[in-house]
Scaffold this motif. Structure first.
Motif, PDB file in Angstrom:
ATOM      1  N   HIS A 140      21.778  13.406  25.423  1.00 37.99           N
ATOM      2  CA  HIS A 140      21.967  13.762  24.002  1.00 37.99           C
ATOM      3  C   HIS A 140      21.117  12.881  23.120  1.00 37.99           C
ATOM      4  N   GLN A 141      19.846  12.816  23.489  1.00 33.00           N
ATOM      5  CA  GLN A 141      18.982  11.895  22.757  1.00 33.00           C
ATOM      6  C   GLN A 141      18.639  12.391  21.368  1.00 33.00           C
ATOM      7  N   ASP A 142      18.997  13.643  21.088  1.00 33.68           N
ATOM      8  CA  ASP A 142      18.800  14.147  19.719  1.00 33.68           C
ATOM      9  C   ASP A 142      19.815  13.505  18.767  1.00 33.68           C
TER      10      ASP A 142
END
Ligand code: GDP
Ligand code: MN
Length: 378
Positions: free
Chosen positions: A215-217
């Motif tokens: 979930h690097q966003d």
């Protein structure tokens, strides 16, 4: 990783959960640029990774631009539960008639997701009597279905239409919970407006740390972790701050706990503990001592059981620390396990108390701590 309220709100809006529109600002100047575009009244909400903002004065209503500016000035820079407010979220105020509570979390005892709802929202859920909280486990393979929603919502005091909306919100929360690998997703209050609309008026979303890479966003904060603990985490060392003053370094959670118990038994209190974990690198031992020194303990107790982490490797690290930087607090060591004799010798040669007896070492540590507390130095 915890998300700020506004980030959770954005996830809600993306998933189709009704939530107010909002604007985040970090300064009064930034507010002045957008002030004309907002719909008043607005709620000015401190963005900090902790609850209880309302009680702390971090949530204020403003009827117009001037009032909003005053509140923003007051809230930015405010401290809530030790956290400084750097951003405020300006959301369209909604006319709340009823405040519900809704959450989904990982129920560890049943090893399943659990959905919880209550009519008693808007207050900390810990203060709601258990019989007023309705809980339901969900099988992750079959998911959250319409009948789950019906079973839960029929236990609330809602109209048919409101219950349907709440059911929808729960289903969408569950979708986010799964897709975003959440440990927790909480809406408190889940507001029912005076025109019977169900709206998420707050958000609390925690992503499981092991899944963050997926979930690097999302760029959440970890600001609620004290800086030393954060530094330790980055270096792969478990670091926990406690109430007392004795610094404990041990390897493995079990031995660390047993060490704290032994200190407590002799009337002492662990202040910080570091779990050295499994290592074969004297440099990691040095890093541990550096972190420990920053935590300013009265005395350091190293309790080691050498296995994967060989006792002499740790001793080598300790000797390096003593030779290169020195320690300005006393050090007591208790060494058992692989290569223990060699390790004790190395430590004794360096002038460190090294024993194989936990009781004796714990007693001595507590004594040294008491000397420091009495102001006599070690
Ligand atoms: P918390 O105190 O950190 O949990 O922050 P919340 O976002 O839950 O806000 C605290 C309380 O402020 C809520 O329980 C509501 O009673 C109230 N509140 C928040 N937003 C609104 C809003 O848009 N309209 C109204 N009427 N009340 C709000
Ligand atoms: Mn809340």
């Amino acid at each position: 990783m915890k998300l700020y309220e506004y980030q959770g709100r954005e996830l809600f809006l993306e998933a189709g959960i009704p939530a107010p529109e909002g604007t985040v600002v970090e300064s009064v100047e930034a507010f002045d640029d957008v002030a004309d575009d907002l719909t008043y009244p607005v709620v000015v909400k401190a963005q900090v990774l902790t609850g209880g903002r309302g009680k702390a004065g971090g949530i204020k209503f403003a009827d117009d631009e001037d009032e909003a500016r005053e509140h923003i000035e007051a809230i930015l820079g405010m401290t809530i539960s030790g956290l400084t407010v750097e951003k405020v979220d300006l959301v369209e105020a909604i006319d709340i008639d009823k405040e519900l509570y809704a959450s989904i979390l990982v129920d560890r005892s049943n090893r399943l997701p659990m959905v919880m709802i209550s009519d008693e929202g808007g207050v900390e859920i810990e203060s709601v009597p258990d019989e007023d909280i309705h809980k339901m486990n969900v099988n992750p393979f079959t998911g959250f279905n319409a009948y789950h929603a019906r079973q839960l919502t029929q236990r609330l005091d809602l109209t048919k239409d409101e219950a349907k909306q709440v059911g929808n919100v729960l289903a969408k929360m569950y979708k986010i919970f799964q897709e975003r690998d959440c440990d927790l997703i909480e809406i408190n209050p889940l507001a029912v407006t005076s025109n019977g609309e169900v709206i998420a008026a707050d958000s609390k979303v925690t992503i499981n740390p092991a899944a963050e890479f997926r979930h690097q966003d999302l760029e959440g904060g970890t600001e609620d972790i004290p800086p030393l603990e954060q530094e330790a985490n980055e270096k792969g060392i478990a670091f926990v701050k406690l109430e007392g003053d004795i610094g404990v370094i041990a390897n493995g959670a079990g031995l660390t706990m047993a060490t704290l118990d032994a200190l407590e038994h002799y009337g002492g209190n662990g202040g910080v503990f570091l779990d050295l974990g499994g290592t074969d690198d004297p440099a990691k031992v040095k890093t541990c001592f550096e972190l420990m020194t920053k935590a300013e303990p009265s005395v350091i107790f190293l309790n080691l059981f050498g296995g994967i982490t060989k006792a002499d490797t740790v001793a080598e690290g300790v000797v390096q620390v003593l030779e290169e930087e020195g320690l300005d607090v006393p050090l007591v060591t208790r060494i058992r396990g692989v290569n223990e004799e060699r390790a004790r010798e190395m430590l004794q040669d360096a002038g460190v108390t090294a024993t194989q007896d936990l009781k004796a070492a714990a007693k001595k540590t507590v004594q040294l701590d008491k000397n420091v507390q009495a102001g006599g130095g070690a």
